[in-house]
Enzyme design. Sequence first.
Site, short mmCIF file in Angstrom:
data_model
loop_
_atom_site.label_atom_id
_atom_site.label_comp_id
_atom_site.label_asym_id
_atom_site.label_seq_id
_atom_site.Cartn_x
_atom_site.Cartn_y
_atom_site.Cartn_z
N LYS A 285 1.25 -1.01 0.18
CA LYS A 285 -0.01 0.02 0.04
C LYS A 285 0.98 1.15 -0.46
CE LYS A 285 -3.03 3.15 0.93
NZ LYS A 285 -4.32 3.63 -0.31
N CYS B 89 -3.98 10.68 1.88
CA CYS B 89 -3.33 9.41 1.12
C CYS B 89 -1.91 9.60 1.30
CB CYS B 89 -3.97 7.94 -0.10
SG CYS B 89 -5.08 7.40 0.83
N LYS C 219 0.85 11.37 3.76
CA LYS C 219 1.31 10.90 5.43
C LYS C 219 1.55 9.76 4.76
CE LYS C 219 -3.34 8.43 6.10
NZ LYS C 219 -2.74 7.22 6.36
N LYS D 1 -9.36 17.44 -4.40
CA LYS D 1 -9.54 17.08 -6.37
C LYS D 1 -10.66 17.47 -6.55
CE LYS D 1 -9.49 12.51 -7.40
NZ LYS D 1 -9.44 11.19 -6.80
#
Length: 357
Positions: free
Chosen positions: A210, A266, A269, A327
């Site tokens: 991830k 996401c 961090k 976004k």
Amino acid sequence: MNISVIGTGYVGLASGTCFAEMGNRVICVDNDPKKLEKLQNAELTIFEPGLDLIFYRNIAKKRLEFTGDIKYAIINSDIVFFCLPTPQGEDGSADLHYIMNAAEQVSQILLEEKCTDYKVIVNKSTVPVGTGSVVEDIFIKHGIHSVDIVSNPEFLREGFAVEDFMKPDRIVIGTESPKAIEKMKQLYEPFVRQGNPILIMDRPSAEVTKYAANSYLAMRITYMNELANFCEVVGANVDLVRKGMGTDSRIGKRFLFPGIGYGGSCFPKDVKALIKTSIEHNSQLNVLQTVDEMNKKQKLVLVNKVLNYFNNDIKGKHFAVWGLAFKPNTDDMREAPSVIIIKKLLELGATVCAYDP
């Protein structure tokens, strides 16, 4: 299947709703009374295109419910998903106290209720490598051995979360337990009927995957931002350069659009957390440190252009800012470049009228 989802933030709410859409019974747990009241009244707490339709449908069909009673959820579930926040700590590391508290709670419930039914505890939150082992140790400490701890990272793009969940590029399952693998495959097989893979790997590899994916995408964005700045200086058109690059099958077209820096829940961090973990393991990822620094600078590029245009004096000038979320098609303001830009304009004596759809 009977599923519980601990945490109804962005990932938890989207995941729980999509699992219910595939016919599972899903109990979502949260400890925020205001949020719970809204969800129990069939009010969405996040904006995500396409989520509202399946949210209302599955509540109506009684496949999706919301509660503050974690014991009720755990006892009535075969699979328990942790979809909890891992915010950035002061030192850049991921704050894991929500995950650890949940593990303590769940293990205590299983102990007190003398529950020996087999359960799969799935970490869907983004966590540093080794977190699964720490969670496992908590259950062992309480004498709970009828569980398997699985890493199952999410790869949801805000604005496309329903599409990404229902038709995923891949499913990553991190465990070496054959029983847990079978259970997780059974859960996810309806989502990959088009042939996309379910990737089985060890837990640490799933945890790293991830961070590796997000950090690589952040690196591509930062490279294109740097390239755009360079093209402007030398008189090249970065949009034409982007097309020239994107048609190379080794590179591809996605994540080649330059802009004012990445934001959201996401990339910022996750990049910092992976940097911190690499330093802790004495295997420093220097390229990511550069990515992080350049992204901070990129968020002020537009302000610098404004200052150059107005000869470094914007006191009393009034600016329109079009777009606030990090976004399109989301209401997420976390790490949004607009916040940095507006703050700087105000510091320099300007006023601002901001708009977001």
